[in-house]
Every structure is written in structure tokens, then in C-alpha cells.
Motif scaffolding. Structure first.
Motif, PDB file in Angstrom:
ATOM      1  N   LYS A  93      14.945  13.098 -10.740  1.00 26.59           N
ATOM      2  CA  LYS A  93      15.856  12.317 -10.998  1.00 26.59           C
ATOM      3  C   LYS A  93      16.714  12.149  -9.785  1.00 26.59           C
ATOM      4  N   LYS A 102      11.014   5.099 -11.514  1.00 29.00           N
ATOM      5  CA  LYS A 102      11.810   4.341 -12.670  1.00 29.00           C
ATOM      6  C   LYS A 102      10.802   4.391 -13.942  1.00 29.00           C
ATOM      7  N   LYS A 103       9.570   4.235 -13.600  1.00 28.09           N
ATOM      8  CA  LYS A 103       8.512   4.289 -14.850  1.00 28.09           C
ATOM      9  C   LYS A 103       8.423   5.597 -15.128  1.00 28.09           C
ATOM     10  N   LEU A 105      10.509   8.162 -15.232  1.00 27.37           N
ATOM     11  CA  LEU A 105      11.935   8.573 -15.991  1.00 27.37           C
ATOM     12  C   LEU A 105      12.121   7.780 -17.219  1.00 27.37           C
ATOM     13  N   ASN A 106      11.531   6.662 -17.231  1.00 28.51           N
ATOM     14  CA  ASN A 106      11.448   5.888 -18.516  1.00 28.51           C
ATOM     15  C   ASN A 106      10.343   6.503 -19.359  1.00 28.51           C
ATOM     16  N   PHE A 107       9.372   6.988 -19.160  1.00 24.55           N
ATOM     17  CA  PHE A 107       8.271   7.398 -19.967  1.00 24.55           C
ATOM     18  C   PHE A 107       8.695   8.862 -20.481  1.00 24.55           C
ATOM     19  N   SER A 110      11.503   8.385 -23.231  1.00 22.51           N
ATOM     20  CA  SER A 110      11.008   7.572 -24.336  1.00 22.51           C
ATOM     21  C   SER A 110      10.779   8.331 -25.580  1.00 22.51           C
TER      22      SER A 110
END
Length: 140
Positions: A93, A102-103, A105-107, A110
């Protein structure tokens, strides 16, 4: 002086979490949950005799604060491993921004990942109550 007040107002939630976390560190460093009767007990274990995924976290945290890593792992292996996971998330982070960050963190935030973590916790709860696990953990 106004800059400090602004920082406190802007980050009051983070400061509150930090203060609570530091208070917990002090409490768990100086008081051993195995010897103090005022720490909360697991209601599931009291009712059924079976341990949940959280059983042993307090003792594990106390052991970690005293740098007794094997003992902490014996009390609750999932807790010790989850600390590494959360450290990874914190580093991710606050690392430099990039598309891959960003990918990731999104994963990691999720619904699929949350479902996976819930399954891990449930499986650990089941495994923790087996003789095989207890034998393995006690032989470390």
C-alpha cells in the motif's frame, strides 16, 4: 501549531488505531494470557471443547512480543502467518504507485480473495482440532 492540529484532524482515525494497537502491545507484553484470568476466553471452546481459528491468538501475540517465535507458531500458526500477509499488504500500500501495484491491491481486496481467506480460516479451524495437526505442532 496549526499544522499539527490539521494533521491530527486529517489522520485522527489512523492515530486512534495506532494508539489502540500500542496499548494492546503494552498490555500483552506485560501480562501473560496463560496466567491472567481477565483475558477473554473462546466461547466455542468453552461450549464444545473444540478450538476455533482464533484460539491461541492472545498467547501467540504475547509470545511474539517476547520473540518466542516457535511458541507463537504452536499457539496459532494462522495468526503468525497472517502477520506476514498484513505486513506485505502494508508495504504494498505504501510503496511507489504503479499499475501492477493497483492490480495487486484490487486483487487482495476483491470478493474472491475474501472468500478464499474465509475458506482458509474455516479449514484451519477444522484442521486445528485433528490429532495429526496437534502432533505436528507439538513436534516443532
Amino acid at each position: 501549531m496549526l499544522g499539527i492540529i490539521y494533521l491530527f484532524k486529517k489522520h485522527k482515525g489512523q492515530i486512534a488505531v495506532l494508539v489502540i494497537f500500542l496499548a494492546l502491545i503494552v498490555i500483552y507484553y506485560f501480562f501473560d494470557p496463560t496466567k491472567s484470568g481477565w483475558f477473554p476466553r473462546c466461547p466455542l471452546k468453552l461450549l464444545t471443547g473444540y478450538e476455533c481459528a482464533g484460539c491461541g491468538v492472545q498467547r501467540s501475540f504475547h509470545s511474539l512480543l517476547h520473540l518466542r517465535f516457535v511458541e507463537a507458531f504452536r499457539y496459532n500458526a494462522l495468526f503468525v502467518l497472517s502477520i506476514l500477509y498484513f505486513l506485505f499488504l502494508i508495504i504494498l500500500k505504501y510503496s511507489e504507485s504503479s499499475r501492477s501495484k493497483k492490480k495487486l491491491l484490487n486483487f487482495f481486496f476483491s470478493k474472491k480473495w475474501l472468500l478464499f481467506l474465509i475458506i482458509i480460516v474455516l479449514l484451519f479451524s477444522l484442521l486445528k482440532n485433528t490429532d495429526c495437526y496437534k502432533t505436528f505442532i507439538n513436534n516443532l
